[in-house]
Scaffold this motif. Structure first.
Motif, short mmCIF file in Angstrom:
data_model
loop_
_atom_site.label_atom_id
_atom_site.label_comp_id
_atom_site.label_asym_id
_atom_site.label_seq_id
_atom_site.Cartn_x
_atom_site.Cartn_y
_atom_site.Cartn_z
N TYR A 261 54.90 28.81 98.69
CA TYR A 261 54.53 27.38 98.64
C TYR A 261 53.13 27.03 99.11
O TYR A 261 52.71 25.88 99.02
CB TYR A 261 55.54 26.57 99.48
CG TYR A 261 56.98 26.81 99.10
CD1 TYR A 261 57.42 26.66 97.79
CD2 TYR A 261 57.93 27.18 100.07
CE1 TYR A 261 58.74 26.87 97.44
CE2 TYR A 261 59.26 27.40 99.73
CZ TYR A 261 59.67 27.24 98.41
OH TYR A 261 60.98 27.45 98.07
N ASP A 262 52.38 28.00 99.65
CA ASP A 262 51.04 27.71 100.16
C ASP A 262 50.01 27.87 99.05
O ASP A 262 50.36 28.03 97.88
CB ASP A 262 50.73 28.69 101.32
CG ASP A 262 49.44 28.35 102.05
OD1 ASP A 262 48.98 27.20 101.96
OD2 ASP A 262 48.90 29.24 102.74
N TYR A 274 50.12 23.66 101.97
CA TYR A 274 51.47 23.92 101.47
C TYR A 274 51.97 22.70 100.73
O TYR A 274 51.65 21.56 101.11
CB TYR A 274 52.43 24.17 102.64
CG TYR A 274 52.32 25.52 103.29
CD1 TYR A 274 53.23 26.53 103.00
CD2 TYR A 274 51.31 25.78 104.21
CE1 TYR A 274 53.15 27.78 103.61
CE2 TYR A 274 51.21 27.03 104.83
CZ TYR A 274 52.13 28.02 104.52
OH TYR A 274 52.04 29.25 105.12
N ASN A 275 52.79 22.94 99.73
CA ASN A 275 53.42 21.84 99.01
C ASN A 275 54.52 21.23 99.90
O ASN A 275 55.48 21.91 100.24
CB ASN A 275 54.04 22.41 97.74
CG ASN A 275 54.64 21.34 96.88
OD1 ASN A 275 55.24 20.40 97.37
ND2 ASN A 275 54.50 21.48 95.58
N SER A 278 58.34 21.08 98.44
CA SER A 278 59.06 22.36 98.42
C SER A 278 59.45 22.80 99.82
O SER A 278 60.57 23.27 100.05
CB SER A 278 58.20 23.44 97.76
OG SER A 278 57.98 23.12 96.41
N LEU A 279 58.52 22.65 100.77
CA LEU A 279 58.81 23.06 102.15
C LEU A 279 60.03 22.33 102.70
O LEU A 279 60.95 22.95 103.24
CB LEU A 279 57.61 22.75 103.06
CG LEU A 279 56.51 23.78 103.21
CD1 LEU A 279 55.50 23.27 104.23
CD2 LEU A 279 57.05 25.14 103.64
N GLU A 290 62.39 27.11 93.44
CA GLU A 290 61.20 26.48 92.84
C GLU A 290 61.41 24.96 92.77
O GLU A 290 61.58 24.39 91.69
CB GLU A 290 60.93 27.09 91.46
CG GLU A 290 60.40 28.52 91.56
CD GLU A 290 60.66 29.35 90.32
OE1 GLU A 290 60.99 28.79 89.26
OE2 GLU A 290 60.56 30.60 90.41
N TRP A 292 59.51 22.18 93.61
CA TRP A 292 58.50 21.27 93.05
C TRP A 292 58.38 21.49 91.56
O TRP A 292 58.28 20.54 90.79
CB TRP A 292 57.15 21.53 93.72
CG TRP A 292 56.04 20.69 93.16
CD1 TRP A 292 55.77 19.38 93.45
CD2 TRP A 292 55.03 21.10 92.22
NE1 TRP A 292 54.67 18.95 92.75
CE2 TRP A 292 54.20 20.00 91.99
CE3 TRP A 292 54.76 22.30 91.55
CZ2 TRP A 292 53.10 20.04 91.13
CZ3 TRP A 292 53.66 22.34 90.69
CH2 TRP A 292 52.85 21.22 90.49
N ASN A 364 50.52 29.76 94.05
CA ASN A 364 51.57 30.52 94.74
C ASN A 364 52.63 31.00 93.75
O ASN A 364 52.56 30.72 92.56
CB ASN A 364 52.21 29.65 95.84
CG ASN A 364 52.67 28.31 95.28
OD1 ASN A 364 53.24 28.23 94.20
ND2 ASN A 364 52.40 27.25 96.01
N GLU A 366 55.81 30.16 93.51
CA GLU A 366 56.67 29.12 92.92
C GLU A 366 56.09 28.65 91.59
O GLU A 366 56.78 28.58 90.57
CB GLU A 366 56.79 27.92 93.87
CG GLU A 366 57.51 26.76 93.18
CD GLU A 366 57.61 25.48 93.99
OE1 GLU A 366 58.58 24.73 93.76
OE2 GLU A 366 56.75 25.22 94.86
#
Length: 373
Positions: A261-262, A274-275, A278-279, A290, A292, A364, A366
């Protein structure tokens, strides 16, 4: 308190709700204070579900002087005056823009609310003329300059990039509406506009030549999303629990989160981001998915990919693009790369100063996996 009790604000974009109901909040208020004290008009482009709406909602609470919501945040020490300004918050999210009336209706709804707030009987039919009157009335009634916050300024246009006739209609309506800010400049304290794209930023804001674009300004690189530092500071316990649920050590979990996610860089050599969507979902579900990619993918992108002859499978290594092209989005069918960058599917990996060329790649795993699938 342990993270067993931590509430993750998934899909909650209202600052007041997050603060009053005890959801986790990553403090971005120092950056908001810096914006408020150093300039007047700003523009920020970020991908979907990156926290733009929450940022705008936080600004709204700040400019409305809601001091109690900022207890324990950086803003509490930075702000001494807590002036209450009239705030006009225009949100173009949430509507499907499929025919000309759709935008008129959304603007009309906002105008009706504002007219009720400031006790105005509309004198004109034209939307931009009513907007002018609202700014005037808000200024007269409160004695304070007006704050204008516009969320997803470009959604009607972006929704219709493959339908140029409708996109042009929307562009004209919005241009007329937004140009009111230029006309009423003397009565405006602060203006902040967000969107996914910088498309036609020039034409939609042709009047607003003092609009500062902070999308690629280093000091605001992490105004949305989470930095490595913030991940450790706010969610260390969550990372440990996510790791435990997936038979990983805490360090192993940090590494896996980074891979998944980064990796978003909105400007060269800036802190990686980072998103946030998603986190939070990963912490809440205690699994790596996945998130996002499954919800953030705009129809626009899918449509563009169907029409382009560009071979997307070649993207996995890296792709070079001249800096002028990065902010354009005029010809998305033949040149979809800027679109991929602005919507968050590609990010900046490197920058060659001498030739003014960016190297882009997937941020990333994802995005890479979802995209190629």
């Amino acid at each position: 308190e342990t993270d067993e009790d931590m509430l993750y604000p998934i899909g909650i974009q209202n600052f007041e709700k997050i603060r009053k109901e005890g959801y986790a909040y990553v403090d971005k208020t120092a950056l908001i204070h810096r914006l408020a004290t150093t300039g007047t008009y700003y523009f920020l482009s970020r991908p979907r579900r990156f926290g733009k709406s929450l940022l705008v909602s936080t600004m709204e609470a700040y400019f409305k002087g809601k001091k109690e919501l900022f207890e324990g945040l950086a803003m509490e020490d930075l702000e001494k005056d807590w002036v209450e300004y009239p705030v006009l918050h225009l949100d173009l999210n949430g509507s499907k823009y499929m025919d000309p009336e759709d935008l008129d209706t959304t603007l009309d709804q906002h105008l009706n609310d504002w007219e009720a707030d400031f006790g105005i009987t509309p004198r004109y039919k034209k939307l931009y003329a009513r907007f002018k009157d609202v700014i005037e009335a808000a200024y007269k009634k409160t004695g304070q300059k007006v704050v204008i916050l516009i969320d997803e300024y470009d959604k009607p246009i972006v929704d219709n990039l493959v339908n140029p006739t409708l996109a042009d209609y929307y562009k004209n309506v919005l241009q007329g509406f937004y140009s009111v800010m230029k006309a009423k400049d003397g009565k405006i304290r602060f203006g902040f506009l967000t969107g996914v794209s910088k498309i036609g930023k020039l034409s939609v804001f042709s009047g607003l030549n003092n609009l500062k674009d902070i999308s690629m300004v280093k000091e605001y690189a992490d105004i949305c999303g989470l930095s490595e530092y913030e991940l450790h500071k706010y969610f260390d316990e969550s990372v440990a629990e996510l790791g435990e649920a997936n038979e990983l050590t805490k360090d192993g979990c940090y590494l896996k989160l980074k891979d998944m996610y980064d990796g978003y860089h909105f400007t060269p050599n800036s802190v990686g981001v980072y998103n946030p969507f998603s986190l939070l979902n990963a912490f809440s579900d205690r699994e790596f998915k996945e998130y996002w990619f499954e919800t953030g993918t705009p129809t626009l992108l899918v449509n563009a990919m169907k029409q382009t002859s560009f071979d997307v499978t070649t993207l996995s290594d890296s792709v070079e693009v001249a800096s002028d092209d990065l902010s354009g989005m005029q010809d998305i069918v033949n040149r979809p790369i800027p679109l991929f960058f602005q919507t968050g599917y590609l990010t900046i990996k490197n920058y060659d100063k001498e030739f003014n060329i960016y190297t882009l790649g997937f941020p990333n795993d994802e995005v890479k996996n979802g995209f190629l699938k």
